[in-house]
Design a protein around this motif. Sequence first.
Motif, PDB file in Angstrom:
ATOM      1  N   GLN A   1       0.811  -1.764   0.286  1.00 43.12           N
ATOM      2  CA  GLN A   1      -0.263   0.036  -0.128  1.00 43.12           C
ATOM      3  C   GLN A   1       0.615   1.191   0.239  1.00 43.12           C
ATOM      4  OE1 GLN A   1      -3.184   0.053   3.119  1.00 43.12           O
ATOM      5  NE2 GLN A   1      -3.939  -1.817   1.928  1.00 43.12           N
ATOM      6  N   SER A   2       2.279   1.449  -0.812  1.00 42.48           N
ATOM      7  CA  SER A   2       3.004   2.036  -0.482  1.00 42.48           C
ATOM      8  C   SER A   2       2.156   3.124  -1.944  1.00 42.48           C
ATOM      9  CB  SER A   2       4.647   2.018  -0.690  1.00 42.48           C
ATOM     10  OG  SER A   2       4.314   0.817  -2.149  1.00 42.48           O
ATOM     11  N   GLU A   3       2.260   2.514  -2.858  1.00 42.90           N
ATOM     12  CA  GLU A   3       1.670   3.162  -4.347  1.00 42.90           C
ATOM     13  C   GLU A   3      -0.018   3.661  -4.677  1.00 42.90           C
ATOM     14  OE1 GLU A   3       5.707   3.570  -6.991  1.00 42.90           O
ATOM     15  OE2 GLU A   3       4.041   2.307  -7.770  1.00 42.90           O
ATOM     16  N   TRP A   4      -1.036   4.354  -5.221  1.00 47.00           N
ATOM     17  CA  TRP A   4      -2.088   4.234  -5.031  1.00 47.00           C
ATOM     18  C   TRP A   4      -2.482   4.521  -6.740  1.00 47.00           C
ATOM     19  CZ3 TRP A   4      -6.012   2.450  -1.648  1.00 47.00           C
ATOM     20  CH2 TRP A   4      -5.586   1.835  -0.214  1.00 47.00           C
ATOM     21  N   LEU A   5      -3.565   4.319  -6.929  1.00 46.24           N
ATOM     22  CA  LEU A   5      -4.267   4.709  -7.819  1.00 46.24           C
ATOM     23  C   LEU A   5      -5.479   5.557  -8.333  1.00 46.24           C
ATOM     24  CD1 LEU A   5      -4.288   4.137 -11.722  1.00 46.24           C
ATOM     25  CD2 LEU A   5      -6.592   2.911 -10.439  1.00 46.24           C
ATOM     26  N   LEU A   6      -5.566   6.632  -8.352  1.00 43.37           N
ATOM     27  CA  LEU A   6      -6.948   7.705  -8.701  1.00 43.37           C
ATOM     28  C   LEU A   6      -6.939   7.573 -10.157  1.00 43.37           C
ATOM     29  CD1 LEU A   6      -8.626  10.003  -6.986  1.00 43.37           C
ATOM     30  CD2 LEU A   6      -7.483  11.348  -7.440  1.00 43.37           C
ATOM     31  N   TRP A   7      -8.821   7.220 -10.259  1.00 41.33           N
ATOM     32  CA  TRP A   7      -9.100   7.469 -11.704  1.00 41.33           C
ATOM     33  C   TRP A   7      -9.907   8.071 -11.763  1.00 41.33           C
ATOM     34  CZ3 TRP A   7     -13.135   5.840 -14.710  1.00 41.33           C
ATOM     35  CH2 TRP A   7     -12.756   6.303 -16.049  1.00 41.33           C
ATOM     36  N   GLY A   8      -9.961   9.024 -12.818  1.00 42.86           N
ATOM     37  CA  GLY A   8     -11.139   9.841 -13.027  1.00 42.86           C
ATOM     38  C   GLY A   8     -10.925  10.900 -13.660  1.00 42.86           C
ATOM     39  N   ASP A   9     -11.756  11.843 -13.620  1.00 45.07           N
ATOM     40  CA  ASP A   9     -13.051  12.243 -12.949  1.00 45.07           C
ATOM     41  C   ASP A   9     -13.743  11.284 -13.931  1.00 45.07           C
ATOM     42  OD1 ASP A   9     -15.873  12.437 -12.503  1.00 45.07           O
ATOM     43  OD2 ASP A   9     -15.581  14.585 -12.493  1.00 45.07           O
ATOM     44  N   ALA A  10     -14.298   9.889 -13.957  1.00 45.11           N
ATOM     45  CA  ALA A  10     -15.200   8.878 -14.534  1.00 45.11           C
ATOM     46  C   ALA A  10     -16.366   9.810 -15.228  1.00 45.11           C
ATOM     47  CB  ALA A  10     -15.844   7.972 -14.302  1.00 45.11           C
ATOM     48  N   LEU A  11     -16.747  10.757 -14.587  1.00 40.06           N
ATOM     49  CA  LEU A  11     -17.530  11.834 -15.648  1.00 40.06           C
ATOM     50  C   LEU A  11     -17.675  12.805 -16.520  1.00 40.06           C
ATOM     51  CD1 LEU A  11     -20.401  12.364 -12.370  1.00 40.06           C
ATOM     52  CD2 LEU A  11     -19.933  10.562 -13.906  1.00 40.06           C
ATOM     53  N   SER A  12     -16.166  12.673 -17.179  1.00 41.92           N
ATOM     54  CA  SER A  12     -15.438  13.884 -17.951  1.00 41.92           C
ATOM     55  C   SER A  12     -14.939  12.376 -18.752  1.00 41.92           C
ATOM     56  CB  SER A  12     -14.855  14.441 -17.013  1.00 41.92           C
ATOM     57  OG  SER A  12     -13.735  14.677 -16.474  1.00 41.92           O
ATOM     58  N   HIS A  13     -15.156  13.430 -19.686  1.00 43.50           N
ATOM     59  CA  HIS A  13     -13.904  12.876 -21.325  1.00 43.50           C
ATOM     60  C   HIS A  13     -13.032  12.992 -20.312  1.00 43.50           C
ATOM     61  CE1 HIS A  13     -17.402  13.099 -23.588  1.00 43.50           C
ATOM     62  NE2 HIS A  13     -17.763  14.507 -23.056  1.00 43.50           N
ATOM     63  N   GLY A  14     -12.414  13.787 -20.051  1.00 43.13           N
ATOM     64  CA  GLY A  14     -10.732  13.891 -19.390  1.00 43.13           C
ATOM     65  C   GLY A  14     -10.484  13.344 -18.366  1.00 43.13           C
ATOM     66  N   ALA A  15     -11.417  11.635 -18.205  1.00 41.48           N
ATOM     67  CA  ALA A  15     -11.162  11.086 -16.890  1.00 41.48           C
ATOM     68  C   ALA A  15      -9.613  10.142 -17.454  1.00 41.48           C
ATOM     69  CB  ALA A  15     -12.165  10.482 -16.960  1.00 41.48           C
ATOM     70  N   HIS A  16      -9.468  10.638 -16.523  1.00 41.24           N
ATOM     71  CA  HIS A  16      -7.291   9.549 -16.389  1.00 41.24           C
ATOM     72  C   HIS A  16      -6.658   9.178 -14.865  1.00 41.24           C
ATOM     73  CE1 HIS A  16      -6.657  13.732 -15.061  1.00 41.24           C
ATOM     74  NE2 HIS A  16      -5.002  13.279 -15.133  1.00 41.24           N
ATOM     75  N   ALA A  17      -5.438   8.687 -14.939  1.00 38.68           N
ATOM     76  CA  ALA A  17      -5.092   8.015 -13.786  1.00 38.68           C
ATOM     77  C   ALA A  17      -4.189   8.349 -13.347  1.00 38.68           C
ATOM     78  CB  ALA A  17      -4.821   6.480 -13.638  1.00 38.68           C
ATOM     79  N   THR A  18      -3.865   8.800 -11.910  1.00 38.74           N
ATOM     80  CA  THR A  18      -2.826   9.495 -11.356  1.00 38.74           C
ATOM     81  C   THR A  18      -1.992   8.675  -9.901  1.00 38.74           C
ATOM     82  OG1 THR A  18      -4.064  11.225 -11.077  1.00 38.74           O
ATOM     83  CG2 THR A  18      -2.482  11.191  -9.717  1.00 38.74           C
ATOM     84  N   ILE A  19      -1.171   8.290 -10.377  1.00 34.99           N
ATOM     85  CA  ILE A  19      -0.358   6.866  -9.024  1.00 34.99           C
ATOM     86  C   ILE A  19       0.171   8.172  -8.125  1.00 34.99           C
ATOM     87  CG2 ILE A  19       1.153   5.804  -9.278  1.00 34.99           C
ATOM     88  CD1 ILE A  19      -0.578   4.925 -10.502  1.00 34.99           C
ATOM     89  N   PHE A  20       0.293   8.196  -7.096  1.00 35.33           N
ATOM     90  CA  PHE A  20       0.631   8.618  -5.572  1.00 35.33           C
ATOM     91  C   PHE A  20       0.418   7.345  -4.365  1.00 35.33           C
ATOM     92  CE2 PHE A  20      -4.157   8.212  -4.511  1.00 35.33           C
ATOM     93  CZ  PHE A  20      -4.214   8.411  -3.770  1.00 35.33           C
ATOM     94  N   LYS A  21       1.796   8.459  -3.652  1.00 35.77           N
ATOM     95  CA  LYS A  21       2.786   8.226  -2.521  1.00 35.77           C
ATOM     96  C   LYS A  21       1.522   7.971  -1.636  1.00 35.77           C
ATOM     97  CE  LYS A  21       7.084   7.015  -4.707  1.00 35.77           C
ATOM     98  NZ  LYS A  21       7.015   5.445  -5.343  1.00 35.77           N
ATOM     99  N   TYR A  22       1.326   7.293  -1.040  1.00 36.60           N
ATOM    100  CA  TYR A  22       1.219   6.733   0.778  1.00 36.60           C
ATOM    101  C   TYR A  22       2.442   7.726   1.661  1.00 36.60           C
ATOM    102  CZ  TYR A  22      -1.739   5.655   4.634  1.00 36.60           C
ATOM    103  OH  TYR A  22      -2.300   5.657   5.782  1.00 36.60           O
ATOM    104  N   PRO A  23       1.469   9.016   2.030  1.00 38.00           N
ATOM    105  CA  PRO A  23       2.603   9.563   2.151  1.00 38.00           C
ATOM    106  C   PRO A  23       3.755   9.077   3.724  1.00 38.00           C
ATOM    107  CG  PRO A  23       0.657  10.481   3.359  1.00 38.00           C
ATOM    108  CD  PRO A  23       0.462   9.668   2.030  1.00 38.00           C
TER     109      PRO A  23
END
Length: 192
Positions: free
Chosen positions: A169-191
Amino acid sequence: MDKAWCREAGTKTYVETGHLLRRLRAVELEITQHMPPDRHRRLQTRETLGLKELRDAALLCHGLAERRGEKIGVTHWENHDHDAVARIQKSGENQFFPLQLKQLPPDDINAKVTLQKIIDLLPSKYPKSPLLTVGISLNRDTRISFDKLNIPSMNIGGLFFFGAVKPDQSEWLLWGDALSHGAHATIFKYPD
């Protein structure tokens, strides 16, 4: 949200997501030392539900903060259509956003639930919630093709998916905004 809700939201205590997640990690480690079953380690008990919701809200908002380059504060405040509230400060003004948290549970808890089923229920559950951001925690060891999901039209402020990318759980994925055409993934680190 109406003015009374905004006034009440302004009275809550908000903690910046990175700071909150670091504090929650320490609490999680303490709890899980004394609770050996896997369900307890994943904060899947009645006793740990509030902690899990706060952690999920902080993870969702931390991913958004990393994506936007902003600091976002969060508070656990359950209301009829939200579990938590995010606060963003812009030009000295507070902006508040209600958060509704959902979960794709692990297979051993409920294998019948699918991500598509969760998504399909959202429009009827939140028919008129234009400021509500829904975050769905991907709490299952699986691969998801986001482009294959059927996202129905809905009247909410945003729809995001988030989950751990690494087993530790050191790295996480955020995907969205699923309601927009620009939905994309962001990888971020757990602080740390």
